[in-house]
Scaffold this active site. Sequence first.
Site, short mmCIF file in Angstrom:
data_model
loop_
_atom_site.label_atom_id
_atom_site.label_comp_id
_atom_site.label_asym_id
_atom_site.label_seq_id
_atom_site.Cartn_x
_atom_site.Cartn_y
_atom_site.Cartn_z
N ARG A 1 0.82 -1.22 0.00
CA ARG A 1 0.00 0.00 0.00
C ARG A 1 0.85 1.26 0.00
O ARG A 1 0.56 2.21 -0.72
CB ARG A 1 -0.96 -0.02 1.18
CG ARG A 1 -2.13 -0.96 0.95
CD ARG A 1 -3.01 -1.17 2.16
NE ARG A 1 -4.16 -2.00 1.78
CZ ARG A 1 -5.04 -2.48 2.61
NH1 ARG A 1 -4.95 -2.23 3.91
NH2 ARG A 1 -6.05 -3.23 2.18
N TYR B 1 -6.20 -1.02 -7.02
CA TYR B 1 -5.58 -2.20 -6.42
C TYR B 1 -4.92 -1.91 -5.08
O TYR B 1 -4.73 -0.77 -4.69
CB TYR B 1 -4.66 -2.94 -7.38
CG TYR B 1 -3.43 -2.26 -7.95
CD1 TYR B 1 -2.84 -1.15 -7.39
CD2 TYR B 1 -2.82 -2.81 -9.09
CE1 TYR B 1 -1.68 -0.60 -7.92
CE2 TYR B 1 -1.67 -2.27 -9.64
CZ TYR B 1 -1.10 -1.16 -9.04
OH TYR B 1 0.04 -0.63 -9.58
N GLU B 2 -4.63 -3.01 -4.36
CA GLU B 2 -4.14 -2.96 -2.97
C GLU B 2 -5.14 -2.25 -2.06
O GLU B 2 -4.76 -1.55 -1.12
CB GLU B 2 -2.76 -2.31 -2.89
CG GLU B 2 -1.70 -3.01 -3.69
CD GLU B 2 -1.62 -4.51 -3.41
OE1 GLU B 2 -1.96 -4.94 -2.30
OE2 GLU B 2 -1.23 -5.25 -4.33
N GLY B 3 -6.41 -2.43 -2.33
CA GLY B 3 -7.46 -1.78 -1.56
C GLY B 3 -7.83 -0.46 -2.21
O GLY B 3 -7.00 0.45 -2.30
#
Length: 568
Positions: free
Chosen positions: A294, A426-428
Amino acid sequence: MTYRAPVADYQFLFDHVVDLGGVTSTDRFAEATPETTAAILEEAGKMASEVIAPLQRVGDQHPAVLENGVVRTSPGFADGYRAIAEGGWIGMAASPEYGGMGLPQSLLNAVNEMIGGACLSLQLNPLMSQGQIEALEHHASDEIKALYLPKLISGEWCGTMNLTEPQAGSDVGALKTKAVPNGDGTYAVTGQKIYITWADNDFSENVCHLVLARLPDSPEGTKGISLFMVPKLIPDDSGKPGVANTLKVVSLEHKLGLHGSPTAVMQYDGAKGWLIGEPHKGMAAMFTMMNNARLGVGGQGVAIAEAAYQHALAYAMDRKQGKTPAGDAIAGHADVRRMLAQMKADVFAARSISAACAAAIDMASATGSEDWKARAALLTPIAKAFGTDVGIDVAQQGIQVHGGMGFIEETGAAQFLRDVRVTTIYEGTNGIQAMDLVARKMMDGGEAAYALIDDMEAYAERCKKEHPELAGPVFTASETLRETTEWLVEQPMNDRFAGAVSYLRLFARVLGAYYHLCAARSAGIDSARGKLAGVYIRRLLSEHGGLADNVRNGADDLYALSDEDLAA
């Protein structure tokens, strides 16, 4: 397309804004001396600018392809990867016990941004390996560490992360991939994963997949998920890649951007895997990797913003159109000047937040301090979301600076926007980052947030007498942020969620102003950095009032619209 790595900007940040000296004064990072730091920035910047940057357009125009089950990477990517691996850049922050340098996350974050700004499609590969290295360091058995970490750190082997399935995106707990014990300490992993970044390549000896799957006795939801190491080639008794595992790349996704990065659908058919960590504790191990990623993805947003700004600036300085108060180049037109100034100001703000987050991670690691752990946790969703938002904002403004030529692919301006667009997903997603900020990161009643606000207010107060025109608005905005936080922590969760994105943006806007104020005070109010701080504080910080109002709206007006109303 030219790119100049922001070496001087990072050196200034470390010396005057985020206090890398505090990190390197700890026993853990004492070897990262000022001389070492300067040499690392210089060498990484040179590699990024001269070796990696020429691959940016190549990867876009000659994408990775799947041929007869084999991924063929873009021309030149193998040489670019070798330059990264042989330079030791993959294992910068990894443990020296397994061949890493043991350097601060702060330096790794800076180097990753430089490589990402040069060619994000390629930089995604080492980022995945770095996340896997950290997960294995924290959760793998000594046997797994000894086998995999030296190879991942050297870059001989590459790592990936396998979470998502067709029915399990943000709701990871819905995944169906299974892992059945083989009776010999290994597991047979069966299932399909999608959106797997750099799932395969044609330049590393092996590809090591970290795969989330369910054991036969697992409970439902995320509490029933375990993590497995599933290599493409099963290491033999000597640790060298041996027979092929029963897994394959089914297809490569046809993406909006990042064409040089092969993103795959992966199929596992009873593939041999090894458990990482405890049974049913896979999410804890994977979150180690995801938190690393993140911050890294936030840095990707900053990287693209920097590259898009440089590209737009070069065009604006060269393109002649009409007469202006500053000559006949379009950079002299007030509106183009405004775009360029705000682009540059936002890049510095986002980079500073990212650097501060990395420094907090380093301090938490070096000292074990709960306060530093809380600071790092608080800053991670802000760094990820704001960095990627800025990446998109600056890239689209870069197209606008180019005018009609920005819409023409040959100029390269559009590629930045296409490449960076996925980073808010992506990655949350950034919405999930904001929800994390107002929920999990406020479980302390806002204590970590108030501590950071205290620091900003105290600094602005000290600067008021000397620089009231800059420090005054920063102090006022910090007070607004404090009052908004006090209101927020008293609200029911769905009302928090309704204003979460605005709250994260508010926090980031104030943080950016604080770091700009630090820069202006250090470099001088009449310096280029001081003038840039003025642009940010006068033109961008002013958003904070409206953002605070949005936070306080709650959720009622959103749900007053029925599903039928939305469809009408």
